[in-house]
Design an enzyme around this catalytic site. Sequence first.
Site, PDB file in Angstrom:
ATOM      1  N   CYS A 132      -4.014   0.590  -2.701  1.00  0.00           N
ATOM      2  CA  CYS A 132      -3.868  -0.622  -1.885  1.00  0.00           C
ATOM      3  C   CYS A 132      -2.807  -1.542  -2.490  1.00  0.00           C
ATOM      4  O   CYS A 132      -2.485  -1.450  -3.674  1.00  0.00           O
ATOM      5  CB  CYS A 132      -5.181  -1.385  -1.817  1.00  0.00           C
ATOM      6  SG  CYS A 132      -6.543  -0.468  -1.108  1.00  0.00           S
ATOM      7  N   CYS A 155     -10.010  -4.898   0.215  1.00  0.00           N
ATOM      8  CA  CYS A 155     -11.160  -3.997   0.319  1.00  0.00           C
ATOM      9  C   CYS A 155     -12.076  -4.207  -0.889  1.00  0.00           C
ATOM     10  O   CYS A 155     -11.719  -4.896  -1.851  1.00  0.00           O
ATOM     11  CB  CYS A 155     -10.689  -2.552   0.406  1.00  0.00           C
ATOM     12  SG  CYS A 155     -10.132  -1.840  -1.163  1.00  0.00           S
ATOM     13  N   ASN A 191       0.836  -1.193   0.000  1.00  0.00           N
ATOM     14  CA  ASN A 191       0.000   0.000   0.000  1.00  0.00           C
ATOM     15  C   ASN A 191       0.874   1.247   0.000  1.00  0.00           C
ATOM     16  O   ASN A 191       1.947   1.271   0.604  1.00  0.00           O
ATOM     17  CB  ASN A 191      -1.021  -0.004   1.145  1.00  0.00           C
ATOM     18  CG  ASN A 191      -0.412  -0.148   2.519  1.00  0.00           C
ATOM     19  OD1 ASN A 191       0.596  -0.817   2.690  1.00  0.00           O
ATOM     20  ND2 ASN A 191      -1.026   0.482   3.503  1.00  0.00           N
ATOM     21  N   ILE A 192       0.408   2.249  -0.699  1.00  0.00           N
ATOM     22  CA  ILE A 192       1.131   3.519  -0.842  1.00  0.00           C
ATOM     23  C   ILE A 192       0.140   4.632  -0.537  1.00  0.00           C
ATOM     24  O   ILE A 192      -0.741   4.916  -1.351  1.00  0.00           O
ATOM     25  CB  ILE A 192       1.702   3.667  -2.272  1.00  0.00           C
ATOM     26  CG1 ILE A 192       2.576   2.460  -2.635  1.00  0.00           C
ATOM     27  CG2 ILE A 192       2.493   4.976  -2.385  1.00  0.00           C
ATOM     28  CD1 ILE A 192       2.912   2.362  -4.113  1.00  0.00           C
ATOM     29  N   GLU A 193       0.297   5.223   0.645  1.00  0.00           N
ATOM     30  CA  GLU A 193      -0.644   6.263   1.054  1.00  0.00           C
ATOM     31  C   GLU A 193      -0.200   7.632   0.547  1.00  0.00           C
ATOM     32  O   GLU A 193       0.921   7.812   0.077  1.00  0.00           O
ATOM     33  CB  GLU A 193      -0.768   6.271   2.580  1.00  0.00           C
ATOM     34  CG  GLU A 193      -1.409   5.005   3.106  1.00  0.00           C
ATOM     35  CD  GLU A 193      -1.586   4.988   4.612  1.00  0.00           C
ATOM     36  OE1 GLU A 193      -2.279   4.092   5.097  1.00  0.00           O
ATOM     37  OE2 GLU A 193      -1.024   5.863   5.302  1.00  0.00           O
ATOM     38  N   GLU A 249      -3.011  -4.717  -3.197  1.00  0.00           N
ATOM     39  CA  GLU A 249      -3.536  -5.596  -4.236  1.00  0.00           C
ATOM     40  C   GLU A 249      -3.569  -4.898  -5.591  1.00  0.00           C
ATOM     41  O   GLU A 249      -3.178  -5.453  -6.615  1.00  0.00           O
ATOM     42  CB  GLU A 249      -4.949  -6.078  -3.877  1.00  0.00           C
ATOM     43  CG  GLU A 249      -5.031  -6.848  -2.578  1.00  0.00           C
ATOM     44  CD  GLU A 249      -5.311  -5.946  -1.366  1.00  0.00           C
ATOM     45  OE1 GLU A 249      -4.824  -4.792  -1.329  1.00  0.00           O
ATOM     46  OE2 GLU A 249      -6.019  -6.415  -0.456  1.00  0.00           O
ATOM     47  N   CYS A 276     -10.561  -3.273  -4.313  1.00  0.00           N
ATOM     48  CA  CYS A 276      -9.583  -4.252  -4.808  1.00  0.00           C
ATOM     49  C   CYS A 276     -10.269  -5.531  -5.276  1.00  0.00           C
ATOM     50  O   CYS A 276      -9.842  -6.151  -6.251  1.00  0.00           O
ATOM     51  CB  CYS A 276      -8.544  -4.562  -3.737  1.00  0.00           C
ATOM     52  SG  CYS A 276      -7.379  -3.207  -3.489  1.00  0.00           S
TER      53      CYS A 276
HETATM   54 ZN   LIG Z   1      -7.934  -2.314  -1.513  1.00  0.00          ZN
END
Ligand SMILES: [Zn+2]
Length: 150
Positions: free
Chosen positions: A56, A96, A45-47, A58, A99
């Site tokens: 996310c 989620c 994940n890369i915020e 995935e 995804c």
């Molecule tokens: Zn996701």
Amino acid sequence: MEQNHIKKLIESAFSVRGLAYAPYSGFSVGAALLAADGRVFCGCNIENAAFSPSICAERAAISQAISAGCREFAAVAVCGGPMERGAGEIDYCYPCGLCRQVLMEFCPPELPVYVARSAGDYRRHRLVDLLPHAFSAADLSGGGVGGCGC
Ligand SMILES: [Zn+2]
């Protein structure tokens, strides 16, 4: 899928999880996507401070695969939890809804989805069970039974 292959896929997910950029949530996630040809595409994940541009693990993994010309997949492993907790200390982390929809675009409904607490402690689900009645290309042509109407 053989037990040792599942374990390796999960270990790949845990490895890339360590690269997650999650300064806002402190929740790091790793995903390892097994292609039909044996290649493994990983993502974390890369915020983003603006939140919406965040991605996310995935979707990061599937973006890598699609960008590499790969569109056939055999399995995906996902692990995630608070950054300070490692394998065996985290709970099962499910993809989620967004995804799940993206995975459904490119993967067979029967795709095994492994959600793992560690390489030896995981649950196996079918993608279709995580996203029943998915919206698909068939819905766009009126051939499907679903449709979100948006
Ligand atoms: Zn996701």
